[in-house]
Design an enzyme around this catalytic site. Sequence first.
Site, PDB file in Angstrom:
ATOM      1  N   THR A  48      39.844  35.068  39.343  1.00  0.00           N
ATOM      2  CA  THR A  48      41.168  34.084  39.504  1.00  0.00           C
ATOM      3  C   THR A  48      41.630  33.986  37.880  1.00  0.00           C
ATOM      4  OG1 THR A  48      39.282  31.877  39.356  1.00  0.00           O
ATOM      5  CG2 THR A  48      40.060  32.867  41.541  1.00  0.00           C
ATOM      6  N   ILE A  90      43.014  30.748  36.417  1.00  0.00           N
ATOM      7  CA  ILE A  90      41.535  30.124  35.395  1.00  0.00           C
ATOM      8  C   ILE A  90      40.735  30.833  34.392  1.00  0.00           C
ATOM      9  CG2 ILE A  90      41.500  27.349  34.678  1.00  0.00           C
ATOM     10  CD1 ILE A  90      44.419  28.365  34.734  1.00  0.00           C
ATOM     11  N   CYS A  91      40.103  31.410  35.481  1.00  0.00           N
ATOM     12  CA  CYS A  91      38.459  31.243  35.188  1.00  0.00           C
ATOM     13  C   CYS A  91      38.267  32.869  34.607  1.00  0.00           C
ATOM     14  CB  CYS A  91      37.387  31.953  36.129  1.00  0.00           C
ATOM     15  SG  CYS A  91      37.103  30.990  37.844  1.00  0.00           S
ATOM     16  N   ALA A  92      39.709  33.796  34.359  1.00  0.00           N
ATOM     17  CA  ALA A  92      39.836  34.590  33.815  1.00  0.00           C
ATOM     18  C   ALA A  92      40.010  34.389  31.834  1.00  0.00           C
ATOM     19  CB  ALA A  92      40.696  35.793  33.980  1.00  0.00           C
TER      20      ALA A  92
END
Length: 166
Positions: free
Chosen positions: A57, A59-61
């Site tokens: 996803t 934001i996680c990346a």
Amino acid sequence: MAKITLGGNPVETLGSLPDVGSKAPEFTLITTDLSSKSLSEYKGVKVLLNIFPSIDTGICATSTRKFNVEAAGLENTRVLCISRDTPFAQKRFCAAEGIEHVEMLSDFNKGSFGKDYNLEMIDGAMQGFHSRAIVVLDEFGTVLYKEQVPEIGKEPDYKAALNAIT
């Protein structure tokens, strides 16, 4: 239970993150080469836990990329990126993105980290995944800083987390 949101919709977690000043719960997670790593192996260094639902996803990346850049300049500190992703997905992402300064750890097989740190989402569209959170530990595993990000689609406070290390 921590009350957070996903796209503005309420979501609950199992509880609250460990308190500042408390000893962080021990964990054993899986690395991208399928070996195990435990918190006790990091004794003597500061640890920043970058916890998120899935590397796949946006934001996680983004948080992984940002902490990868910052980790290159940190002394006596390890940045651990923890999710329920398989080690294969984590390894693929790191190879594609040139991620070299953070360690990817997976809680895919048991989900015990999410339960022990009270950040597993217990309802909503991402039920069973980890909520987005940051926990900073000193050299002895004591919590120096914690942030339960209130909206899953928002980035953590990078500056506050990094300031807790210095």
